[in-house]
Motif scaffolding. Structure first.
Motif, PDB file in Angstrom:
ATOM      1  N   MET A   1       0.844  -1.192   0.000  1.00 55.44           N
ATOM      2  CA  MET A   1       0.000   0.000   0.000  1.00 55.44           C
ATOM      3  C   MET A   1       0.879   1.241   0.000  1.00 55.44           C
ATOM      4  O   MET A   1       1.303   1.701   1.054  1.00 55.44           O
ATOM      5  CB  MET A   1      -0.914   0.000   1.230  1.00 55.44           C
ATOM      6  N   PRO A   2       1.238   1.807  -1.164  1.00 61.94           N
ATOM      7  CA  PRO A   2       2.139   2.965  -1.178  1.00 61.94           C
ATOM      8  C   PRO A   2       1.440   4.251  -0.730  1.00 61.94           C
ATOM      9  O   PRO A   2       0.575   4.791  -1.430  1.00 61.94           O
ATOM     10  CB  PRO A   2       2.561   3.041  -2.649  1.00 61.94           C
ATOM     11  N   LEU A   3       1.780   4.713   0.451  1.00 62.14           N
ATOM     12  CA  LEU A   3       1.241   5.982   0.928  1.00 62.14           C
ATOM     13  C   LEU A   3       1.850   7.126   0.136  1.00 62.14           C
ATOM     14  O   LEU A   3       3.020   7.081  -0.260  1.00 62.14           O
ATOM     15  CB  LEU A   3       1.558   6.162   2.415  1.00 62.14           C
ATOM     16  N   LEU A   4       1.080   8.179  -0.048  1.00 59.14           N
ATOM     17  CA  LEU A   4       1.600   9.354  -0.758  1.00 59.14           C
ATOM     18  C   LEU A   4       2.767   9.985  -0.004  1.00 59.14           C
ATOM     19  O   LEU A   4       3.566  10.706  -0.589  1.00 59.14           O
ATOM     20  CB  LEU A   4       0.479  10.370  -0.968  1.00 59.14           C
ATOM     21  N   THR A   5       2.883   9.674   1.281  1.00 62.30           N
ATOM     22  CA  THR A   5       4.021  10.159   2.068  1.00 62.30           C
ATOM     23  C   THR A   5       5.346   9.673   1.475  1.00 62.30           C
ATOM     24  O   THR A   5       6.373  10.333   1.609  1.00 62.30           O
ATOM     25  CB  THR A   5       3.900   9.663   3.526  1.00 62.30           C
ATOM     26  N   THR A   6       5.332   8.517   0.838  1.00 62.49           N
ATOM     27  CA  THR A   6       6.572   7.930   0.312  1.00 62.49           C
ATOM     28  C   THR A   6       6.922   8.415  -1.083  1.00 62.49           C
ATOM     29  O   THR A   6       7.957   8.027  -1.626  1.00 62.49           O
ATOM     30  CB  THR A   6       6.470   6.396   0.292  1.00 62.49           C
ATOM     31  N   LEU A   7       6.080   9.241  -1.665  1.00 65.97           N
ATOM     32  CA  LEU A   7       6.380   9.802  -2.980  1.00 65.97           C
ATOM     33  C   LEU A   7       7.295  11.007  -2.793  1.00 65.97           C
ATOM     34  O   LEU A   7       6.885  12.033  -2.262  1.00 65.97           O
ATOM     35  CB  LEU A   7       5.089  10.218  -3.685  1.00 65.97           C
ATOM     36  N   VAL A   8       8.552  10.875  -3.208  1.00 63.91           N
ATOM     37  CA  VAL A   8       9.554  11.925  -2.985  1.00 63.91           C
ATOM     38  C   VAL A   8      10.248  12.239  -4.306  1.00 63.91           C
ATOM     39  O   VAL A   8      10.720  11.334  -5.002  1.00 63.91           O
ATOM     40  CB  VAL A   8      10.610  11.481  -1.940  1.00 63.91           C
ATOM     41  N   ASP A   9      10.320  13.540  -4.641  1.00 60.08           N
ATOM     42  CA  ASP A   9      11.010  13.942  -5.873  1.00 60.08           C
ATOM     43  C   ASP A   9      11.370  15.419  -5.778  1.00 60.08           C
ATOM     44  O   ASP A   9      10.512  16.257  -5.486  1.00 60.08           O
ATOM     45  CB  ASP A   9      10.118  13.702  -7.093  1.00 60.08           C
ATOM     46  N   ASN A  10      12.659  15.736  -6.028  1.00 64.16           N
ATOM     47  CA  ASN A  10      13.054  17.148  -6.118  1.00 64.16           C
ATOM     48  C   ASN A  10      13.289  17.583  -7.563  1.00 64.16           C
ATOM     49  O   ASN A  10      13.675  18.719  -7.810  1.00 64.16           O
ATOM     50  CB  ASN A  10      14.282  17.446  -5.257  1.00 64.16           C
ATOM     51  N   PHE A  11      13.080  16.669  -8.509  1.00 63.89           N
ATOM     52  CA  PHE A  11      13.090  16.961  -9.941  1.00 63.89           C
ATOM     53  C   PHE A  11      14.443  17.465 -10.456  1.00 63.89           C
ATOM     54  O   PHE A  11      14.500  18.100 -11.508  1.00 63.89           O
ATOM     55  CB  PHE A  11      11.989  17.978 -10.293  1.00 63.89           C
ATOM     56  N   ASN A  12      15.502  17.159  -9.750  1.00 61.54           N
ATOM     57  CA  ASN A  12      16.792  17.730 -10.117  1.00 61.54           C
ATOM     58  C   ASN A  12      17.561  16.961 -11.178  1.00 61.54           C
ATOM     59  O   ASN A  12      18.620  17.406 -11.610  1.00 61.54           O
ATOM     60  CB  ASN A  12      17.678  17.883  -8.870  1.00 61.54           C
ATOM     61  N   ASP A  13      17.075  15.812 -11.597  1.00 67.76           N
ATOM     62  CA  ASP A  13      17.800  15.100 -12.651  1.00 67.76           C
ATOM     63  C   ASP A  13      17.273  15.423 -14.045  1.00 67.76           C
ATOM     64  O   ASP A  13      17.778  14.931 -15.049  1.00 67.76           O
ATOM     65  CB  ASP A  13      17.768  13.584 -12.417  1.00 67.76           C
ATOM     66  N   ASN A  14      16.224  16.294 -14.098  1.00 68.51           N
ATOM     67  CA  ASN A  14      15.666  16.751 -15.379  1.00 68.51           C
ATOM     68  C   ASN A  14      15.159  15.613 -16.253  1.00 68.51           C
ATOM     69  O   ASN A  14      15.169  15.701 -17.484  1.00 68.51           O
ATOM     70  CB  ASN A  14      16.677  17.606 -16.143  1.00 68.51           C
ATOM     71  N   VAL A  15      14.734  14.533 -15.614  1.00 65.81           N
ATOM     72  CA  VAL A  15      14.123  13.400 -16.318  1.00 65.81           C
ATOM     73  C   VAL A  15      12.840  13.035 -15.573  1.00 65.81           C
ATOM     74  O   VAL A  15      12.857  12.856 -14.352  1.00 65.81           O
ATOM     75  CB  VAL A  15      15.066  12.181 -16.367  1.00 65.81           C
ATOM     76  N   ILE A  16      11.730  12.947 -16.284  1.00 68.54           N
ATOM     77  CA  ILE A  16      10.482  12.549 -15.641  1.00 68.54           C
ATOM     78  C   ILE A  16      10.629  11.119 -15.124  1.00 68.54           C
ATOM     79  O   ILE A  16      10.871  10.191 -15.899  1.00 68.54           O
ATOM     80  CB  ILE A  16       9.290  12.644 -16.610  1.00 68.54           C
ATOM     81  N   GLY A  17      10.507  10.942 -13.818  1.00 69.91           N
ATOM     82  CA  GLY A  17      10.727   9.632 -13.206  1.00 69.91           C
ATOM     83  C   GLY A  17       9.553   8.690 -13.430  1.00 69.91           C
ATOM     84  O   GLY A  17       8.453   9.095 -13.843  1.00 69.91           O
ATOM     85  N   PRO A  18       9.747   7.404 -13.130  1.00 65.82           N
ATOM     86  CA  PRO A  18       8.717   6.399 -13.371  1.00 65.82           C
ATOM     87  C   PRO A  18       7.446   6.599 -12.550  1.00 65.82           C
ATOM     88  O   PRO A  18       6.382   6.117 -12.936  1.00 65.82           O
ATOM     89  CB  PRO A  18       9.421   5.083 -13.002  1.00 65.82           C
ATOM     90  N   ASN A  19       7.530   7.315 -11.431  1.00 67.53           N
ATOM     91  CA  ASN A  19       6.323   7.556 -10.637  1.00 67.53           C
ATOM     92  C   ASN A  19       5.335   8.484 -11.326  1.00 67.53           C
ATOM     93  O   ASN A  19       4.169   8.562 -10.935  1.00 67.53           O
ATOM     94  CB  ASN A  19       6.696   8.151  -9.275  1.00 67.53           C
ATOM     95  N   TRP A  20       5.820   9.213 -12.347  1.00 66.85           N
ATOM     96  CA  TRP A  20       4.992  10.200 -13.033  1.00 66.85           C
ATOM     97  C   TRP A  20       4.635   9.727 -14.443  1.00 66.85           C
ATOM     98  O   TRP A  20       4.552  10.516 -15.379  1.00 66.85           O
ATOM     99  CB  TRP A  20       5.716  11.543 -13.086  1.00 66.85           C
TER     100      TRP A  20
END
Length: 278
Positions: A1-20
């Motif tokens: 059960m992935p809580l939204l609390t565990t969604l972490v991203d500072n977007f600093n690698d300039n690549v849209i990550g798999p969570n998005w």
């Protein structure tokens, strides 16, 4: 059960990550932020898949760049947790035309009891949504550390029912006006650090400078005419072979044999001992 609390991203690698993976409308990760374009008549969003849970969770972020109203009459940047039911969501809406921040719990895309605050770029820079099993809370902060609660609402039934079925949608829209964008940053993190990987292609004549310590192992190949100096000790063993005709003399130390005569013959009687031996 992935809580939204565990969604972490500072977007600093300039690549849209798999969570998005459900992002749409030309959303990009640019300059260390999640950038959502506002093109007249088009929706765009930085969106997760429908696999998250708000119940017992919290999620916060920074609304780093807000769109301009321009000539639009409906221009917004939104931070919503959406349910599997179309039009049912909960979160924040920034209205660029009225300069209001709307704290809403939508059913069929609308909340008649929503609270609207006059937007402050300082006090409302950071936005947080959280649920504790009883209520949902809308909080704002100037720095991501000190929070002020702005609205409290009894948890809607769908929040507990939609386990692993919620999505986070950071979307923007304008009905008219000059194209610009909204930017979101620092989802569930205050850290802005990043690791960048670089590569260098070296040709045969290229050099690469480094301040690191380098250990070098060297070897020397000696030809038949080469010499090698050393301070080491060399121990040598020598031997001598004597033939049957060789002479080997030995003289006892401290003895004088100059006045002694030896006669070697067959022993007979009548030996004569002369002076000085008498």
């Amino acid at each position: 059960m992935p809580l939204l609390t565990t969604l972490v991203d500072n977007f600093n690698d300039n690549v849209i990550g798999p969570n998005w993976g459900d992002s749409y409308g030309g959303a990009t990760e640019t300059g260390g932020r999640a950038r959502v374009p506002l093109v007249a008549g088009a929706y765009a969003g930085y969106q997760t898949g429908r696999a998250w849970t708000l119940a017992g969770a919290s999620i916060y972020l920074k609304l780093a760049t807000r769109p301009a109203a321009s000539t639009g009459t409906d221009v917004s940047a939104n931070f919503l947790v959406t349910s599997p039911v179309e039009g049912t969501s909960i979160g924040f809406k920034y209205n660029a035309v009225t300069n209001k921040l709307r704290l809403q719990s939508n059913v069929d895309y609308y909340d008649a009891a929503a609270i609207e605050l006059t937007y402050s770029a300082t006090d409302h820079l950071w936005l947080r949504l959280r649920e504790d099993g009883t209520n949902v809370y809308w909080d704002t902060s100037p720095n991501g550390s000190t929070w002020t609660n702005r609205r409290t609402l009894a948890t809607p039934a769908w929040v507990a029912a939609a386990v692993d079925q919620c999505a986070l949608d950071l979307y923007a829209y304008r009905d008219a006006g000059v194209t610009d964008y909204a930017e979101y940053d620092n989802v569930n993190t205050l850290a802005d650090g990043a690791v960048y990987n670089g590569s260098a292609a070296l040709t045969a004549d290229s050099s690469l400078a480094s301040t690191g310590a380098v250990a070098v192992i060297s070897a020397a190949a000696l030809t038949a005419d080469s010499g090698l100096d050393t301070d080491g000790r060399l121990a040598a063993h020598a031997s001598a072979d004597l033939t049957g005709e060789s002479d080997l003399g030995a003289e006892p130390a401290g003895s004088d044999t100059g006045d002694i005569d030896f006669a070697v013959s067959k022993p007979t009687t009548g030996w004569v001992v002369s002076a000085p031996w008498r």
